[in-house]
Write an enzyme that holds these catalytic residues in place. Structure first.
Site, PDB file in Angstrom:
ATOM      1  N   LYS A 114      42.952  31.024  34.199  1.00 27.84           N
ATOM      2  CA  LYS A 114      42.435  32.396  34.240  1.00 27.84           C
ATOM      3  C   LYS A 114      41.415  32.670  33.134  1.00 27.84           C
ATOM      4  O   LYS A 114      40.489  33.447  33.328  1.00 27.84           O
ATOM      5  CB  LYS A 114      43.584  33.408  34.182  1.00 27.84           C
ATOM      6  CG  LYS A 114      44.393  33.418  35.458  1.00 27.84           C
ATOM      7  CD  LYS A 114      45.157  34.705  35.649  1.00 27.84           C
ATOM      8  CE  LYS A 114      45.767  34.724  37.048  1.00 27.84           C
ATOM      9  NZ  LYS A 114      46.608  35.864  37.316  1.00 27.84           N
ATOM     10  N   LYS A 198      44.728  27.961  45.342  1.00 33.83           N
ATOM     11  CA  LYS A 198      45.756  28.838  45.907  1.00 33.83           C
ATOM     12  C   LYS A 198      45.138  30.143  46.421  1.00 33.83           C
ATOM     13  O   LYS A 198      44.102  30.593  45.899  1.00 33.83           O
ATOM     14  CB  LYS A 198      46.883  29.101  44.913  1.00 33.83           C
ATOM     15  CG  LYS A 198      46.595  30.095  43.828  1.00 33.83           C
ATOM     16  CD  LYS A 198      47.892  30.579  43.164  1.00 33.83           C
ATOM     17  CE  LYS A 198      47.564  31.721  42.216  1.00 33.83           C
ATOM     18  NZ  LYS A 198      48.676  32.547  41.831  1.00 33.83           N
ATOM     19  N   LYS A 201      44.537  37.023  44.819  1.00 29.55           N
ATOM     20  CA  LYS A 201      43.974  38.381  44.937  1.00 29.55           C
ATOM     21  C   LYS A 201      42.575  38.448  44.352  1.00 29.55           C
ATOM     22  O   LYS A 201      41.729  39.201  44.810  1.00 29.55           O
ATOM     23  CB  LYS A 201      44.822  39.377  44.143  1.00 29.55           C
ATOM     24  CG  LYS A 201      46.249  39.463  44.540  1.00 29.55           C
ATOM     25  CD  LYS A 201      46.889  40.559  43.688  1.00 29.55           C
ATOM     26  CE  LYS A 201      48.391  40.497  43.716  1.00 29.55           C
ATOM     27  NZ  LYS A 201      48.978  40.178  42.415  1.00 29.55           N
TER      28      LYS A 201
HETATM   29  N1  AQP Z   1      49.118  31.594  46.933  1.00 27.47           N
HETATM   30  C1  AQP Z   1      50.391  31.849  46.676  1.00 27.47           C
HETATM   31  N2  AQP Z   1      51.362  31.145  47.301  1.00 27.47           N
HETATM   32  C2  AQP Z   1      52.674  31.405  47.053  1.00 27.47           C
HETATM   33  N3  AQP Z   1      53.097  32.370  46.215  1.00 27.47           N
HETATM   34  C3  AQP Z   1      52.161  33.096  45.576  1.00 27.47           C
HETATM   35  N4  AQP Z   1      52.235  34.109  44.694  1.00 27.47           N
HETATM   36  C4  AQP Z   1      50.989  34.493  44.354  1.00 27.47           C
HETATM   37  N5  AQP Z   1      50.073  33.763  44.995  1.00 27.47           N
HETATM   38  C5  AQP Z   1      50.762  32.877  45.770  1.00 27.47           C
HETATM   39  C6  AQP Z   1      53.483  34.668  44.219  1.00 27.47           C
HETATM   40  O1  AQP Z   1      53.444  36.073  44.424  1.00 27.47           O
HETATM   41  C7  AQP Z   1      54.220  36.711  43.403  1.00 27.47           C
HETATM   42  C8  AQP Z   1      53.434  37.849  42.840  1.00 27.47           C
HETATM   43  O2  AQP Z   1      52.269  37.346  42.217  1.00 27.47           O
HETATM   44  P1  AQP Z   1      51.509  38.242  41.155  1.00 27.47           P
HETATM   45  O3  AQP Z   1      50.880  39.368  41.811  1.00 27.47           O
HETATM   46  O4  AQP Z   1      52.435  38.641  40.096  1.00 27.47           O
HETATM   47  O5  AQP Z   1      50.457  37.320  40.455  1.00 27.47           O
HETATM   48  P2  AQP Z   1      49.697  36.029  40.771  1.00 27.47           P
HETATM   49  O6  AQP Z   1      50.627  34.886  40.966  1.00 27.47           O
HETATM   50  O7  AQP Z   1      48.732  35.855  39.694  1.00 27.47           O
HETATM   51  O8  AQP Z   1      48.994  36.379  42.157  1.00 27.47           O
HETATM   52  P3  AQP Z   1      47.526  36.091  42.583  1.00 27.47           P
HETATM   53  O9  AQP Z   1      47.361  36.541  43.968  1.00 27.47           O
HETATM   54  O10 AQP Z   1      47.153  34.686  42.312  1.00 27.47           O
HETATM   55  O11 AQP Z   1      46.689  37.064  41.680  1.00 27.47           O
HETATM   56  P4  AQP Z   1      45.455  36.743  40.789  1.00 27.47           P
HETATM   57  O12 AQP Z   1      44.349  36.410  41.700  1.00 27.47           O
HETATM   58  O13 AQP Z   1      45.245  38.019  40.051  1.00 27.47           O
HETATM   59  O14 AQP Z   1      45.840  35.600  39.915  1.00 27.47           O
HETATM   60  C9  AQP Z   1      54.560  35.640  42.368  1.00 27.47           C
HETATM   61  O15 AQP Z   1      55.918  35.265  42.528  1.00 27.47           O
HETATM   62  C10 AQP Z   1      53.661  34.505  42.711  1.00 27.47           C
HETATM   63  O16 AQP Z   1      54.256  33.260  42.412  1.00 27.47           O
END
Ligand code: AQP
Length: 333
Positions: A114, A198, A201
């Site tokens: 990140k 992956k 968001k």
């Molecule tokens: N691609 C994914 N596959 C499986 N699980 C996922 N999670 C996120 N992306 C995937 C799981 O969703 C839960 C909530 O995630 P979060 O919102 O707390 O943060 P994150 O993991 O950082 O999600 P993003 O979508 O990847 O956001 P950004 O783009 O901001 O980094 C967690 O349990 C996570 O494991």
């Protein structure tokens, strides 16, 4: 015996299929087991580790609650609240940051991803994010944490912090050392545009993900444009090893149809992707579109969503404040 469950989702908008299949779907089944005590948190303090627009953040907090409810989490059975309202989270994060070691945090791959090349400009919060996550989990004596595979390393750090605190202050079992609950298959949903990244968001292309608020046409369009390869569907799962996009789409289809990849392959082996993609769109419309409709309906009733949060706050605050008082005693404050 019942489990004590804690998990969080960041209110950073664009909740997607990866969040649903990797985490929220699992929350729902844990919530439905009467033996479990579940706490589901909208982790807004985590969200501000990168810059957020205040109006958007407020809306995204409500949208995350609406997504929990629309997916099937019952607020009568589970505690739903937002992290920033319970001061114990920030306080415990500070205390635990004095227990965690720099060397441990330096190994966290999510920070490296990140922060990118310009680490000097990343916030300190982004670096210490896993310590706040440990505080969230440990305050509730959580025994199990359902997360996607990307959070596995943070959970290991949480276990290390709990054990170090217990040992250092000679308080055996004070912090419960939690177990991750990560799905065996399909624990990481990949981008529709690149099977090595992956689904996320923050990815700038909306075509890379199925959002939980997408309508039918958006779902069909995104699946149609999803990256694949020119080969037909293989008959053997081993032949998917070098075909990440095909593997991802087959995994999504299998998960949504409560099947496994082998069974799906036997259905589509030798066929081209066009027919498979049509059926994948249909399954997504069947399973995800009703959630999208419900989210939009719930978002029209912000009073209801705010009530869920404030009722959840009362319950969460009571548990977390009790734990923080015990921490004060142990530390000698
Ligand atoms: N691609 C994914 N596959 C499986 N699980 C996922 N999670 C996120 N992306 C995937 C799981 O969703 C839960 C909530 O995630 P979060 O919102 O707390 O943060 P994150 O993991 O950082 O999600 P993003 O979508 O990847 O956001 P950004 O783009 O901001 O980094 C967690 O349990 C996570 O494991």
């Amino acid at each position: 015996m019942g489990k004590k469950i804690f998990s969080g989702v960041q209110p950073t908008g664009n909740l997607h299929l990866g969040n649903y299949l990797g985490a929220i779907k699992n929350f729902v089944s844990l919530n439905n087991d009467e033996n479990n005590k579940c706490v589901f948190c909208v982790v807004d303090l985590h969200a501000i580790t990168v810059k957020q627009d205040p109006t958007e953040l407020r809306n995204n907090i409500r949208e995350t609650v609406a997504t929990f409810l629309a997916s099937g989490i019952d607020p009568k059975k589970s505690i739903i609240f937002n992290q920033s309202k319970v001061p114990a989270h920030s306080e415990a994060a500070w205390i635990l940051s004095c227990v965690a070691r720099m060397g441990w945090l330096n190994r966290m791959t999510q920070f490296k991803e990140k922060a990118g090349k310009d680490k000097e400009k990343a916030s300190i919060g982004l670096y210490s994010y896993p310590v706040l996550m440990a505080a969230d989990i440990l305050l509730y004596d959580s025994t199990h944490v359902p997360v996607g595979d990307d959070q596995k390393q943070h959970l290991e750090l949480c276990r290390d912090i709990a054990q170090k605190f217990n040992n250092e202050f000679n308080v055996e079992n004070f912090f419960v050392v939690p177990e991750p609950l990560i799905q065996k298959e399909l624990s990481r949903i990949m981008s529709l545009k690149d099977g090595m990244k992956k689904m996320s968001k923050s990815e700038s292309s909306d075509l890379s993900r199925i959002n939980l608020t997408d309508d039918k046409d958006q779902i069909i369009n995104k699946v149609r444009k999803a990256k694949t390869d020119p080969l037909p569907m293989p008959g053997d799962i081993k032949d998917l090893d070098n075909r990440p996009e095909a593997k991802n789409l087959l995994g999504i289809y299998s998960n949504l149809t409560d099947s496994d990849i082998e069974k799906t392959l036997s259905e589509y082996s030798g066929k081209n992707f066009a027919e498979f993609k049509d059926n994948l769109s249909q399954v997504l419309i069947e399973k995800i579109y009703p959630i999208s409709i419900e989210i939009k309906k719930l978002l029209n009733d912000t009073n209801y969503l705010d009530t869920i949060l404030s009722e959840g706050f009362e319950k969460a605050d009571q548990i977390a404040t009790k734990k923080i008082k015990k921490i004060h005693k142990i530390l000698g404050f």
